[in-house]
Design an enzyme around this catalytic site. Structure first.
Site, short mmCIF file in Angstrom:
data_model
loop_
_atom_site.label_atom_id
_atom_site.label_comp_id
_atom_site.label_asym_id
_atom_site.label_seq_id
_atom_site.Cartn_x
_atom_site.Cartn_y
_atom_site.Cartn_z
N ASP A 82 24.42 -28.42 6.25
CA ASP A 82 23.96 -28.21 7.62
C ASP A 82 25.21 -28.40 8.61
OD1 ASP A 82 22.63 -26.86 9.51
OD2 ASP A 82 20.59 -27.76 9.24
N GLU A 135 15.19 -25.61 17.24
CA GLU A 135 15.92 -26.99 16.94
C GLU A 135 15.67 -28.07 17.96
OE1 GLU A 135 19.38 -27.09 14.43
OE2 GLU A 135 19.80 -24.75 14.86
C1 BGC Z 1 20.41 -25.24 11.64
C2 BGC Z 1 20.54 -24.31 10.28
C3 BGC Z 1 21.49 -23.19 10.61
C4 BGC Z 1 22.79 -23.81 10.98
C5 BGC Z 1 23.85 -22.74 11.16
C6 BGC Z 1 21.70 -25.59 12.07
O1 BGC Z 1 21.84 -26.34 13.20
O2 BGC Z 1 19.63 -26.46 11.09
O3 BGC Z 1 19.09 -24.03 10.05
O4 BGC Z 1 21.46 -22.64 9.50
O5 BGC Z 1 22.47 -24.52 12.29
O6 BGC Z 1 23.51 -21.92 12.41
#
Ligand code: BGC
Length: 757
Positions: free
Chosen positions: A315, A525
Site C-alpha cells: 500500500d 482514510e
Molecule cells: C489506500 C489504498 C489505495 C492506495 C492507492 C492507500 O492510501 O490505503 O486503499 O489503494 O492508497 O491510492
C-alpha cells in the site's frame, strides 16, 4: 420488478458458484494450461534479457505526480517521464493528480506513458497502470457511480454487485487502465473506522459472497482479463486492516490468530478462490507486527495456505513506513529488505525512486537474493501478459460507446434503490403523498459530495464544485416529484455548527412533514478519523427542535458509518438509512419517499444505540446473557422494513440427524401478507449450541432475496454441508464438532444434530 426478480434468481445462482469455489478451496481461473505455459515461456524469455536494473524497476510503482508537470494537473513532463521509465525502468504508475480526468485526458496520459515505455526503452515493456475505482470508475469524469460498498452490501444482491464489477471494469478499461485497486474485503467490525463505508459490513459470509461476485464482475467468469472490457482486481487490504483498537485509521490492531482466521480471512480466501489476480497488503500492524514485514501473513498464509499465485502490491508508502512510522526497520534500506523478503512483489513507493535504488544495492550486496527478484518480476510480467498489454497497451476508443451510458446509469440507480434501508415507519408515515407540503432541512439535503463520500472525483470526495451538476441532490430530487412551491429548504445547521435552527423550526410549523437529512460530510482514510461515534451535537439539536414542533419528521441518514442517533430516534416518525448511495442516490431516496420504490435494503452492520456499546450480531453468549449484558443496538444486523409485510412459515430442516459429509436441507415459506409488491431478504442463521471454542450466538450462512406480489408466497430451499458447520478451533484450524445445531430464519427456528458415524 421483473429485472429485480431476474436479479434474485441470479443472486441465488451466484451464491451457488461461491460455495463451489469455497469448497474447491483453490484458484479456479479455469485457464487453458497450454496458454498459461505459453505465457510462462514468454515471461522466462523476457526475464533472461533483462538487466538487474530493469527487473528492480518493474517492482517499482510511482504516483502520476512524479511524472506530471508542476503547472497543470493533466499534463505530463516528458523529462520526468523519461527519468522514471527509461532511467529507473519503472514498471507501474498509479493515481490521478488532484482530480478525475475525462476519457480524453486519460487517453492522452496513458498514450504518452506507453509511448515512452514501448518506443524509448530497450525491451519495450508496457506500463501497468493502476487506479482506485472503488464505487464505479470514480476517477474518470462522467463515469457511472455506484453506492459505496456498505450500501451495496445492504442490497444483499450479489448479482447487482457483479453488474457493478462489470460496469466498473468496462469504464476503467475505457479510460485506458487495466488494473483496479478494489474490492476492499476488510470486515467492518469497528464502526469508528473511517473506511467502514468501503467494506461490505460486519459479516464474513455476506462480504465473501459480495466480494467474490464483484471479482467475477471485474475479471469475468473465467478471469480472462485480456478481454477488452475486463480489468485485474486487487483485493485489499490483506489482512486485518479494518480492526484498529482505537478506531482510527492505520493504528494498531490486536487480533489473535483464531479471530483473524474466523472473521478476517474468509473474504480473502473467497476472492482468491474467485481468481482475483492481485492483492494489496494491509497498511497497518497486527499484534505489533506491521503486515508489510510479516512473512507469515504475506507468504506462508497467503501463498502457502490460500494458494494465491498472483501479484502482491504494497500500500501507499508502506515500505518506507516500516522505518519512518512503525520503526521496525532502523533505515529505509532495511525496510525494503524486510518487505521484499516478507513477500511484497511491487512497492507503491510512490513519490520517489528510493525503493529502486535501495533494492538494487541490497541485491548487489547479496542481502536480497536474485531468486526473490525473479519470483516477483515473473508475477508482474505474467500479469502484463495476461492483461494483453504486450499486444496493445493503448486505450481503446471503441469503449467510449457505453461509457456513462443510460444503460449503466440504470444499474447504479437500481443499486441505490435496493440499498436504502427503512429503519422506522411509525403509523406508516411513508410513503408520502405527492401533495404534501414539505420542509427539507439538514446538512446532507443539498449536497452531492455527501451522497458519494471519499474516492469520488478526488481522494476525499469533498469538492462539491467538481460534481456533475445534472445529478440530483436529495432536495432537488424531492422537488422533481412534487409541486416545487410545496417544498421549502432551510439548512438549519452545517455538519457541526448551528446556522439558524430557529428558522428551520419556524418553517416546520407551516408544513405537513419535515425531511431532515443528517449524517456526515465526505471523507476517506485517516482524515476521516473521529473521536465520538455520536452524530454531531448541532445536528441532534436541529432534529430535536424540529421534533418539538409536533410536525412529523422523516430522518434520512447519509453516512459512511453508523453515527449514534439515540436522542432523536424515538420522536422521529420514519427513518431511512441511505449509506453513501452515489450519484443516483438523490433520485433513489425521493423514489422511496414517495412510494415509487418499496424499500428492501437490510443493514449489513449492527447500528449501535450507544457509542460505547459496540456488540456485534454474531457475539458470544456471554455478551448477551442477562440484564447487564445485552445485544441492544438501535437496529440489529440484517434489519430493514418494507412498505409491505412478510410472513414466514413451515420451516423444516431435514434430516434431523446427519453424519459427517452429509448435508441438511432447509425449507421455508415466505408470504407477502401486505398490500404492495416488495422484496424480502430471507436470512438463514446457524447456531452451534456447544463447541470447544465458545460459539457465537448465531452466524449468517445463507440468504436469498425474493420479490413477491401481494398475497403471493414462495417456498425456498437452502442446503448446508459439513463445511458450513466449521469454526476455527483452538489450534487455529477449521474444524467441525458433532453436537446440536439450530437454524433460524425470520422468527422461526428448528434444530438438527451432527453425529460421528
Ligand atoms: C489506500 C489504498 C489505495 C492506495 C492507492 C492507500 O492510501 O490505503 O486503499 O489503494 O492508497 O491510492
Amino acid at each position: 420488478m421483473t429485472d429485480m426478480g431476474k436479479g434474485m434468481a441470479m443472486a441465488r445462482a451466484w451464491i451457488g458458484v461461491l460455495l463451489v469455489l469455497l469448497a474447491s478451496g483453490g484458484c479456479s481461473k479455469g485457464k487453458d494450461p497450454s496458454e498459461s505455459a505459453s505465457i510462462d515461456r514468454k515471461v522466462d524469455e523476457l526475464l533472461r534479457k533483462m538487466s538487474l536494473e530493469e527487473k528492480v524497476g518493474q517492482m517499482t510503482q510511482v504516483t502520476l505526480q512524479v511524472v506530471a508537470k508542476d503547472s497543470a494537473h493533466d499534463e505530463l513532463d516528458p523529462e520526468k517521464l523519461r527519468n522514471a521509465i527509461v532511467n529507473h525502468h519503472v514498471g507501474s504508475i498509479l493515481n490521478v493528480v488532484d482530480a478525475a480526468y475525462t476519457l480524453d485526458q486519460w487517453h492522452r496520459i496513458i498514450t504518452q506513458i506507453q509511448d515512452v515505455a514501448l518506443k524509448e526503452t530497450r525491451l519495450g515493456i508496457p506500463i501497468l497502470y493502476g487506479i482506485d475505482a472503488v464505487h464505479g470508475a470514480n476517477y474518470t469524469r462522467g463515469a457511472t457511480i455506484f453506492p459505496q460498498n456498505l450500501g451495496m452490501a445492504a442490497t444483499w444482491n450479489p448479482e447487482l454487485m457483479r453488474r457493478n464489477g462489470e460496469i466498473t471494469a468496462y469504464e476503467v478499461r475505457a479510460s485506458g487502465i487495466p488494473w483496479n485497486f478494489s474490492p476492499v474485503l476488510d470486515i467492518g467490525r469497528q464502526p469508528l473506522w473511517p473506511r467502514l463505508f468501503e467494506t461490505f459490513g460486519e459479516d464474513p459470509y455476506l462480504a465473501s459472497v459480495m466480494g467474490a461476485a464483484y471479482v467475477k464482475g471485474l475479471e469475468g467468469d473465467d478471469n480472462r482479463v485480456s478481454r477488452p472490457d475486463k480489468v485485474a482486481a486487487c483485493t485489499k487490504h490483506y489482512l486485518g486492516y479494518s480492526f484498529p483498537l482505537s478506531g482510527k485509521d492505520r493504528t494498531p490492531a490486536w487480533i489473535p490468530e483464531n479471530m483473524l482466521r474466523e472473521y478476517f480471512l474468509p473474504t480473502f480466501r473467497a476472492a482468491i478462490a474467485a481468481g482475483a489476480h492481485t492483492v494489496m497488503a494491509n497498511s497497518g500492524q497486527i499484534n505489533g507486527v506491521p503486515v508489510h514485514a510479516s512473512k507469515y501473513l504475506l507468504t506462508d498464509l497467503l501463498r502457502g495456505e490460500l494458494g494465491f499465485r498472483g501479484l502482491l502490491v504494497s500500500d501507499w508508502a508502506d515500505i518506507n513506513n516500516l522505518h519512518f512510522r512503525d520503526r521496525v526497520a532502523a533505515s529505509q534500506k532495511e525496510a525494503v529488505k524486510l518487505a521484499v523478503m516478507a513477500g511484497i512483489d511491487m512497492s507503491m513507493v510512490p513519490e520517489d525512486f528510493s525503493f529502486y535504488e535501495l533494492l538494487l544495492q541490497l541485491v548487489r550486496e547479496g542481502e536480497v537474493p536474485e531468486s526473490r527478484i525473479h519470483e516477483a518480476v515473473r508475477r508482474i510480467l505474467r500479469l502484463k501478459f495476461e492483461l494483453g498489454l504486450f499486444d496493445n497497451p493503448y486505450p481503446n476508443p471503441a469503449l467510449k460507446e457505453k461509457f456513462g451510458s443510460e444503460e449503466f446509469r440504470q444499474v447504479a440507480l437500481q443499486a441505490a434503490r435496493e440499498s436504502i434501508t427503512l429503519l422506522k415507519n411509525e403509523g406508516e408515515l411513508l410513503p408520502l403523498p405527492k401533495t404534501a407540503r414539505i420542509l427539507v432541512t439538514g446538512p446532507t439535503a443539498n449536497s452531492l459530495s455527501c451522497l458519494n463520500g471519499g474516492w469520488t472525483i478526488t481522494w476525499q470526495g469533498d469538492r462539491e464544485e467538481f460534481y456533475p451538476q445534472e445529478k440530483l441532490t436529495i432536495l432537488e430530487a424531492i422537488r422533481e416529484k412534487v409541486e416545487p412551491q410545496n417544498v421549502r429548504f432551510v439548512p438549519g445547521v452545517t455538519f457541526d455548527r448551528p446556522l439558524d435552527v430557529k428558522a428551520a423550526a419556524d418553517a416546520a410549523r407551516g408544513v405537513d412533514v419535515v425531511i431532515a437529512c443528517v449524517g456526515e460530510p465526505a471523507y476517506c482514510e485517516t482524515p476521516g478519523n473521529i473521536v465520538d461515534l455520536t452524530l454531531p451535537e448541532a445536528q441532534l439539536q436541529l432534529v430535536e427542535a424540529l421534533e418539538q414542533t409536533g410536525v412529523p419528521v422523516v430522518l434520512i441518514l447519509v453516512e459512511g458509518r453508523p453515527r449514534v442517533v439515540r436522542r432523536i430516534v424515538d420522536r422521529a416518525r420514519s427513518i431511512l438509512m441511505a449509506y453513501l448511495p452515489g450519484l443516483e442516490g438523490g433520485q433513489a431516496i425521493a423514489e422511496v419517499l414517495f412510494g415509487e420504490v418499496n424499500p428492501s435494503g437490510k443493514l449489513p452492520i449492527t447500528y449501535p444505540r450507544y457509542p460505547n456499546d459496540l456488540t456485534l450480531y454474531d457475539h458470544k453468549y456471554s455478551e448477551a446473557n442477562g440484564p447487564y449484558n445485552r445485544y441492544d443496538p438501535e437496529w440489529p444486523f440484517g434489519f430493514g422494513l418494507s412498505y409491505t409485510t412478510f410472513e414466514y412459515s413451515n420451516l423444516t430442516v431435514a434430516p434431523s440427524r446427519i453424519a459427517r459429509g452429509d448435508s441438511v436441507t432447509v425449507e421455508v415459506t415466505l408470504r407477502n401478507s401486505g398490500q404492495r409488491a416488495g422484496a424480502e431478504v430471507v436470512q438463514l442463521y446457524l447456531s452451534d449450541l456447544y463447541a470447544s471454542v465458545t460459539p457465537s450466538v448465531r452466524k449468517l450462512k445463507r440468504f436469498q432475496k425474493l420479490v413477491l406480489e401481494p398475497g403471493e408466497e414462495k417456498t425456498i430451499h437452502f442446503r448446508l454441508g459439513e463445511e458450513d458447520l466449521a469454526f476455527v478451533g483452538r489450534d487455529g484450524r477449521l474444524q467441525v464438532e458433532p453436537g446440536e445445531f439450530r437454524i433460524t430464519v425470520g422468527p422461526l427456528s428448528a434444530g438438527f444434530e451432527l453425529v460421528n458415524r
